[in-house]
Design a protein around this motif. Structure first.
Motif, PDB file in Angstrom:
ATOM      1  N   ASP A  20     -86.383 -52.544 -31.308  1.00  0.00           N
ATOM      2  CA  ASP A  20     -85.454 -51.424 -31.109  1.00  0.00           C
ATOM      3  C   ASP A  20     -85.170 -51.201 -29.622  1.00  0.00           C
ATOM      4  O   ASP A  20     -84.015 -51.046 -29.213  1.00  0.00           O
ATOM      5  N   GLN A  21     -86.216 -51.221 -28.807  1.00  0.00           N
ATOM      6  CA  GLN A  21     -86.054 -51.022 -27.362  1.00  0.00           C
ATOM      7  C   GLN A  21     -85.355 -52.225 -26.724  1.00  0.00           C
ATOM      8  O   GLN A  21     -84.540 -52.067 -25.807  1.00  0.00           O
ATOM      9  N   PHE A  22     -85.665 -53.421 -27.201  1.00  0.00           N
ATOM     10  CA  PHE A  22     -85.008 -54.632 -26.706  1.00  0.00           C
ATOM     11  C   PHE A  22     -83.498 -54.544 -26.956  1.00  0.00           C
ATOM     12  O   PHE A  22     -82.700 -54.851 -26.066  1.00  0.00           O
ATOM     13  N   LEU A  23     -83.107 -54.143 -28.143  1.00  0.00           N
ATOM     14  CA  LEU A  23     -81.676 -54.038 -28.473  1.00  0.00           C
ATOM     15  C   LEU A  23     -80.989 -52.966 -27.627  1.00  0.00           C
ATOM     16  O   LEU A  23     -79.877 -53.184 -27.143  1.00  0.00           O
ATOM     17  N   ASP A  24     -81.661 -51.840 -27.419  1.00  0.00           N
ATOM     18  CA  ASP A  24     -81.092 -50.788 -26.552  1.00  0.00           C
ATOM     19  C   ASP A  24     -80.929 -51.302 -25.118  1.00  0.00           C
ATOM     20  O   ASP A  24     -79.900 -51.080 -24.483  1.00  0.00           O
ATOM     21  N   HIS A  25     -81.952 -51.957 -24.618  1.00  0.00           N
ATOM     22  CA  HIS A  25     -81.952 -52.523 -23.265  1.00  0.00           C
ATOM     23  C   HIS A  25     -80.830 -53.565 -23.128  1.00  0.00           C
ATOM     24  O   HIS A  25     -80.100 -53.592 -22.126  1.00  0.00           O
ATOM     25  N   THR A  26     -80.696 -54.405 -24.135  1.00  0.00           N
ATOM     26  CA  THR A  26     -79.672 -55.455 -24.134  1.00  0.00           C
ATOM     27  C   THR A  26     -78.279 -54.852 -24.174  1.00  0.00           C
ATOM     28  O   THR A  26     -77.387 -55.291 -23.441  1.00  0.00           O
ATOM     29  N   ARG A  27     -78.085 -53.848 -25.000  1.00  0.00           N
ATOM     30  CA  ARG A  27     -76.772 -53.191 -25.093  1.00  0.00           C
ATOM     31  C   ARG A  27     -76.372 -52.619 -23.731  1.00  0.00           C
ATOM     32  O   ARG A  27     -75.263 -52.831 -23.254  1.00  0.00           O
ATOM     33  N   LYS A  28     -77.282 -51.921 -23.083  1.00  0.00           N
ATOM     34  CA  LYS A  28     -76.996 -51.334 -21.776  1.00  0.00           C
ATOM     35  C   LYS A  28     -76.676 -52.428 -20.757  1.00  0.00           C
ATOM     36  O   LYS A  28     -75.712 -52.316 -19.990  1.00  0.00           O
ATOM     37  N   PHE A  29     -77.471 -53.485 -20.765  1.00  0.00           N
ATOM     38  CA  PHE A  29     -77.257 -54.599 -19.834  1.00  0.00           C
ATOM     39  C   PHE A  29     -75.860 -55.184 -20.009  1.00  0.00           C
ATOM     40  O   PHE A  29     -75.128 -55.389 -19.030  1.00  0.00           O
ATOM     41  N   TYR A  30     -75.469 -55.457 -21.264  1.00  0.00           N
ATOM     42  CA  TYR A  30     -74.172 -56.089 -21.500  1.00  0.00           C
ATOM     43  C   TYR A  30     -73.004 -55.115 -21.371  1.00  0.00           C
ATOM     44  O   TYR A  30     -71.905 -55.533 -21.019  1.00  0.00           O
ATOM     45  N   GLN A  31     -73.234 -53.846 -21.623  1.00  0.00           N
ATOM     46  CA  GLN A  31     -72.171 -52.865 -21.349  1.00  0.00           C
ATOM     47  C   GLN A  31     -71.840 -52.903 -19.864  1.00  0.00           C
ATOM     48  O   GLN A  31     -70.671 -53.012 -19.488  1.00  0.00           O
ATOM     49  N   ASP A  32     -72.859 -52.819 -19.036  1.00  0.00           N
ATOM     50  CA  ASP A  32     -72.657 -52.824 -17.586  1.00  0.00           C
ATOM     51  C   ASP A  32     -72.063 -54.145 -17.109  1.00  0.00           C
ATOM     52  O   ASP A  32     -71.100 -54.165 -16.342  1.00  0.00           O
ATOM     53  N   GLU A  33     -72.647 -55.256 -17.553  1.00  0.00           N
ATOM     54  CA  GLU A  33     -72.191 -56.553 -17.075  1.00  0.00           C
ATOM     55  C   GLU A  33     -70.762 -56.860 -17.520  1.00  0.00           C
ATOM     56  O   GLU A  33     -69.955 -57.340 -16.729  1.00  0.00           O
ATOM     57  N   SER A  34     -70.429 -56.570 -18.761  1.00  0.00           N
ATOM     58  CA  SER A  34     -69.088 -56.891 -19.248  1.00  0.00           C
ATOM     59  C   SER A  34     -68.024 -56.043 -18.556  1.00  0.00           C
ATOM     60  O   SER A  34     -66.950 -56.544 -18.213  1.00  0.00           O
ATOM     61  N   VAL A  35     -68.311 -54.769 -18.319  1.00  0.00           N
ATOM     62  CA  VAL A  35     -67.355 -53.899 -17.616  1.00  0.00           C
ATOM     63  C   VAL A  35     -67.142 -54.413 -16.192  1.00  0.00           C
ATOM     64  O   VAL A  35     -66.000 -54.504 -15.715  1.00  0.00           O
ATOM     65  N   GLN A  36     -68.222 -54.748 -15.523  1.00  0.00           N
ATOM     66  CA  GLN A  36     -68.114 -55.269 -14.158  1.00  0.00           C
ATOM     67  C   GLN A  36     -67.367 -56.598 -14.150  1.00  0.00           C
ATOM     68  O   GLN A  36     -66.478 -56.818 -13.326  1.00  0.00           O
ATOM     69  N   TYR A  37     -67.698 -57.476 -15.082  1.00  0.00           N
ATOM     70  CA  TYR A  37     -67.108 -58.813 -15.093  1.00  0.00           C
ATOM     71  C   TYR A  37     -65.617 -58.778 -15.398  1.00  0.00           C
ATOM     72  O   TYR A  37     -64.835 -59.492 -14.774  1.00  0.00           O
TER      73      TYR A  37
END
Length: 174
Positions: A65-82
């Motif tokens: 559950d924490q891994f998925l939350d962490h991953t979602r946040k990581f990819y939200q930030d990275e995709s918006v920046q990219y």
């Protein structure tokens, strides 16, 4: 014995927090291109799965559950920046690469039950969240690709968008 270990060692607040932090830090490091001990991660995941006796999913509760939350946040930030700094075709290549990386991560050391969840998360953050922007990007979006015969980029867009079928309706409007 397994239940006692689960409750007294792996269930201990400090051990649980430290284990989660170390696992997430290693996965973050791997996403940055650093080498990590995948065998250790695989054994740790297996331990969490094995501790899930009597109907409890320790793997899900203590890690997934924490891994998925962490991953979602990581990819939200990275995709918006990219997407803000790159052309559509570059973004599509990056999305394709990240989706493959996550699939490999599950195959290498995470539990198979994570595959569908992580693939859905990647589809949401890399494709669904940005599909309209990608389609209508000036000088590199879908219309531009059609006008400039960018067949490989269109194929990549189709492969990615096909993972989230509602996005194909947006492409039809072009």
């Amino acid at each position: 014995g397994l239940i006692i270990f689960r409750e007294n060692v792996s269930g201990h607040a400090r051990v649980k927090t430290r284990l989660l932090t170390l696992m997430l830090d290693n996965i973050s490091a791997e996403r940055r291109g650093e080498q990590v001990d995948r065998i250790l991660l695989k054994h740790t995941v297996n331990m969490l799965v094995e501790l899930g006796v009597q109907g409890r999913s320790i793997y899900r509760e203590c890690f997934e559950d924490q891994f998925l939350d962490h991953t979602r946040k990581f990819y939200q930030d990275e995709s918006v920046q990219y997407i803000s700094q790159n052309a559509c075709s570059d973004y599509l290549r990056k999305a394709e690469h990240r989706i493959k990386e996550e699939k490999a991560r599950v195959e290498n050391y995470l539990h198979e039950s994570t595959m569908e969840k992580i693939q859905g998360l990647c589809d949401e953050e890399w494709i669904l969240a940005h599909c309209k922007t990608l389609i209508h990007m000036e000088n590199s979006g879908c219309s531009w690709m059609f006008l400039h015969d960018k067949v490989q980029d269109l194929e990549r867009m189709y492969r990615l968008f096909n993972r989230a079928p509602p996005t194909l309706k947006e492409v039809q409007k072009v």
